[in-house]
Design a protein around this motif. Sequence first.
Motif, PDB file in Angstrom:
ATOM      1  N   GLN A  97      42.639 -14.476 -54.200  1.00 11.56           N
ATOM      2  CA  GLN A  97      41.330 -13.909 -54.451  1.00 11.56           C
ATOM      3  C   GLN A  97      40.516 -13.673 -53.193  1.00 11.56           C
ATOM      4  O   GLN A  97      39.769 -12.700 -53.115  1.00 11.56           O
ATOM      5  CB  GLN A  97      40.572 -14.833 -55.414  1.00 11.56           C
ATOM      6  N   GLU A  98      40.633 -14.531 -52.200  1.00  6.62           N
ATOM      7  CA  GLU A  98      39.789 -14.441 -51.009  1.00  6.62           C
ATOM      8  C   GLU A  98      40.643 -14.268 -49.756  1.00  6.62           C
ATOM      9  O   GLU A  98      41.144 -15.246 -49.213  1.00  6.62           O
ATOM     10  CB  GLU A  98      38.924 -15.701 -50.874  1.00  6.62           C
ATOM     11  N   PRO A  99      40.827 -13.031 -49.264  1.00  7.66           N
ATOM     12  CA  PRO A  99      41.620 -12.855 -48.048  1.00  7.66           C
ATOM     13  C   PRO A  99      40.985 -13.531 -46.836  1.00  7.66           C
ATOM     14  O   PRO A  99      41.673 -13.932 -45.903  1.00  7.66           O
ATOM     15  CB  PRO A  99      41.651 -11.327 -47.866  1.00  7.66           C
ATOM     16  N   MET A 100      39.667 -13.689 -46.853  1.00  9.74           N
ATOM     17  CA  MET A 100      38.972 -14.309 -45.728  1.00  9.74           C
ATOM     18  C   MET A 100      39.400 -15.765 -45.551  1.00  9.74           C
ATOM     19  O   MET A 100      39.436 -16.280 -44.444  1.00  9.74           O
ATOM     20  CB  MET A 100      37.448 -14.250 -45.930  1.00  9.74           C
ATOM     21  N   THR A 101      39.726 -16.438 -46.647  1.00  7.79           N
ATOM     22  CA  THR A 101      40.113 -17.847 -46.555  1.00  7.79           C
ATOM     23  C   THR A 101      41.610 -18.065 -46.751  1.00  7.79           C
ATOM     24  O   THR A 101      42.112 -19.156 -46.515  1.00  7.79           O
ATOM     25  CB  THR A 101      39.349 -18.683 -47.610  1.00  7.79           C
ATOM     26  N   SER A 102      42.334 -17.037 -47.188  1.00  3.55           N
ATOM     27  CA  SER A 102      43.769 -17.188 -47.437  1.00  3.55           C
ATOM     28  C   SER A 102      44.596 -17.025 -46.167  1.00  3.55           C
ATOM     29  O   SER A 102      45.728 -17.507 -46.096  1.00  3.55           O
ATOM     30  CB  SER A 102      44.235 -16.168 -48.479  1.00  3.55           C
ATOM     31  N   LEU A 103      44.062 -16.320 -45.172  1.00  7.08           N
ATOM     32  CA  LEU A 103      44.775 -16.136 -43.907  1.00  7.08           C
ATOM     33  C   LEU A 103      44.461 -17.286 -42.950  1.00  7.08           C
ATOM     34  O   LEU A 103      43.336 -17.783 -42.911  1.00  7.08           O
ATOM     35  CB  LEU A 103      44.375 -14.801 -43.265  1.00  7.08           C
ATOM     36  N   ASN A 104      45.458 -17.686 -42.171  1.00  5.34           N
ATOM     37  CA  ASN A 104      45.276 -18.747 -41.179  1.00  5.34           C
ATOM     38  C   ASN A 104      44.453 -18.206 -40.002  1.00  5.34           C
ATOM     39  O   ASN A 104      44.882 -17.253 -39.334  1.00  5.34           O
ATOM     40  CB  ASN A 104      46.644 -19.228 -40.692  1.00  5.34           C
ATOM     41  N   PRO A 105      43.283 -18.778 -39.719  1.00  3.99           N
ATOM     42  CA  PRO A 105      42.408 -18.204 -38.689  1.00  3.99           C
ATOM     43  C   PRO A 105      42.924 -18.334 -37.260  1.00  3.99           C
ATOM     44  O   PRO A 105      42.445 -17.631 -36.371  1.00  3.99           O
ATOM     45  CB  PRO A 105      41.101 -18.988 -38.867  1.00  3.99           C
ATOM     46  N   VAL A 106      43.902 -19.226 -37.021  1.00  7.11           N
ATOM     47  CA  VAL A 106      44.355 -19.460 -35.647  1.00  7.11           C
ATOM     48  C   VAL A 106      45.737 -18.863 -35.367  1.00  7.11           C
ATOM     49  O   VAL A 106      46.336 -19.133 -34.327  1.00  7.11           O
ATOM     50  CB  VAL A 106      44.362 -20.973 -35.312  1.00  7.11           C
ATOM     51  N   VAL A 107      46.248 -18.046 -36.295  1.00  9.05           N
ATOM     52  CA  VAL A 107      47.542 -17.374 -36.109  1.00  9.05           C
ATOM     53  C   VAL A 107      47.319 -15.877 -36.289  1.00  9.05           C
ATOM     54  O   VAL A 107      46.598 -15.454 -37.194  1.00  9.05           O
ATOM     55  CB  VAL A 107      48.592 -17.874 -37.130  1.00  9.05           C
ATOM     56  N   THR A 108      47.922 -15.072 -35.423  1.00  5.66           N
ATOM     57  CA  THR A 108      47.740 -13.628 -35.528  1.00  5.66           C
ATOM     58  C   THR A 108      48.268 -13.127 -36.872  1.00  5.66           C
ATOM     59  O   THR A 108      49.196 -13.702 -37.445  1.00  5.66           O
ATOM     60  CB  THR A 108      48.462 -12.889 -34.393  1.00  5.66           C
ATOM     61  N   VAL A 109      47.667 -12.041 -37.350  1.00  5.97           N
ATOM     62  CA  VAL A 109      48.033 -11.551 -38.688  1.00  5.97           C
ATOM     63  C   VAL A 109      49.488 -11.093 -38.724  1.00  5.97           C
ATOM     64  O   VAL A 109      50.192 -11.289 -39.726  1.00  5.97           O
ATOM     65  CB  VAL A 109      47.090 -10.427 -39.140  1.00  5.97           C
ATOM     66  N   GLY A 110      49.955 -10.495 -37.633  1.00  3.52           N
ATOM     67  CA  GLY A 110      51.345 -10.059 -37.591  1.00  3.52           C
ATOM     68  C   GLY A 110      52.312 -11.218 -37.683  1.00  3.52           C
ATOM     69  O   GLY A 110      53.306 -11.168 -38.423  1.00  3.52           O
ATOM     70  N   LYS A 111      52.016 -12.284 -36.959  1.00  2.00           N
ATOM     71  CA  LYS A 111      52.905 -13.443 -36.971  1.00  2.00           C
ATOM     72  C   LYS A 111      52.928 -14.091 -38.354  1.00  2.00           C
ATOM     73  O   LYS A 111      53.972 -14.604 -38.784  1.00  2.00           O
ATOM     74  CB  LYS A 111      52.477 -14.456 -35.921  1.00  2.00           C
ATOM     75  N   GLN A 112      51.799 -14.062 -39.067  1.00  2.00           N
ATOM     76  CA  GLN A 112      51.765 -14.648 -40.403  1.00  2.00           C
ATOM     77  C   GLN A 112      52.694 -13.898 -41.352  1.00  2.00           C
ATOM     78  O   GLN A 112      53.363 -14.511 -42.184  1.00  2.00           O
ATOM     79  CB  GLN A 112      50.328 -14.657 -40.942  1.00  2.00           C
ATOM     80  N   VAL A 113      52.748 -12.572 -41.245  1.00  2.00           N
ATOM     81  CA  VAL A 113      53.658 -11.794 -42.085  1.00  2.00           C
ATOM     82  C   VAL A 113      55.104 -12.040 -41.663  1.00  2.00           C
ATOM     83  O   VAL A 113      56.002 -12.172 -42.497  1.00  2.00           O
ATOM     84  CB  VAL A 113      53.309 -10.300 -42.046  1.00  2.00           C
ATOM     85  N   VAL A 114      55.341 -12.108 -40.348  1.00  2.00           N
ATOM     86  CA  VAL A 114      56.687 -12.404 -39.836  1.00  2.00           C
ATOM     87  C   VAL A 114      57.177 -13.742 -40.391  1.00  2.00           C
ATOM     88  O   VAL A 114      58.326 -13.870 -40.823  1.00  2.00           O
ATOM     89  CB  VAL A 114      56.685 -12.418 -38.295  1.00  2.00           C
ATOM     90  N   GLU A 115      56.311 -14.748 -40.386  1.00  2.75           N
ATOM     91  CA  GLU A 115      56.702 -16.064 -40.898  1.00  2.75           C
ATOM     92  C   GLU A 115      57.077 -15.995 -42.372  1.00  2.75           C
ATOM     93  O   GLU A 115      58.016 -16.661 -42.819  1.00  2.75           O
ATOM     94  CB  GLU A 115      55.563 -17.062 -40.680  1.00  2.75           C
TER      95      GLU A 115
END
Length: 326
Positions: free
Chosen positions: A97-115
């Motif tokens: 529901q909340e992309p602002m809180t669902s993404l890890n703030p200290v990891v780049t967005v690309g790396k989060q998808v790669v993981e």
Amino acid sequence: MSELLKVEGLSTVFPGTPRDVPVVDDLSFTIDEGEVLALVGESGCGKSMTALSVMRLVPKPGRIDRGTIVMNGRDVRGLSIPEIRKLRGHEISMIFQEPMTSLNPVVTVGKQVVEAIQLHEAVDFGAARKRTIELFERVGIPDAAPRFDVYPHQLSGGLKQRVMIAMALSTRPKLLIADEPTTALDVTIQAQILELLRDLQRDTGMSILLITHDLGVVNELSDRVSVMYAGRVVEHAEREELFGRPVHPYSIGLLRSNPALSRPGEPLPEIPGVVPPPDEWPEGCRFANRCDRVLEVCGDEIPGATVQGPHKFVCCHAIAREGADD
């Protein structure tokens, strides 16, 4: 179309005194391959908990008390922890529901998808990075390659949502659960996200469980609609049928009070009262104290389903009595 997901008799509870408190109660629905089913209702109706139950992500101390969840022929409740983790990646993904809180703030967005990709597939970083950039382009993120290395706080709400969609699609799921996918976005961005989901669903053939309180979103995207109130489905119908001929008093009230579906200049009628919290649900029909068609029986008995067609039923004592009198 063949059946992809079947949920039957699902009840999810949290500990209470003197007994467990249900937040989802005897819920049943199916989703076919390539179909979009919307669960709609006010906040507090149990929509998000339904999604978490399907994913087996109910927060402790809550638990699924009873019911079956069958995904592509597999009993989800019977899977081991490694098996359910694999299922979440390969067959079911979720946009929270909340992309602002669902993404890890200290990891780049690309790396989060790669993981997310590498968690489920044996691919090296280079291949996963290439697929991530392709996904960013597919979901409409401009300057996709440079944005691989940015952090969530450097993106707008709409772009964060697109990153979440890219992550959800990264393992090519058969079912996408979209929990309020346009909440907190402005109207223009909402329209873009809806168009994106519609295009992706058409191009990939995936099924979508759309969870929202916004009937305008439902009208844009869904094939069938289940209207939820206080943990239960009160009406189910194909989208055109529900919007053209709603039957349950709650469904009628929702449609009348939706700004997106009203006529300009006309005042919006309101449904009196609020959804009661789960520990205050009445014994009978849970909508009874807000309903203008309440009968004496409504306070004592939960209404059963009155079938009105191949894909339509309504749970209402007044409607059942009308049918008996015809």
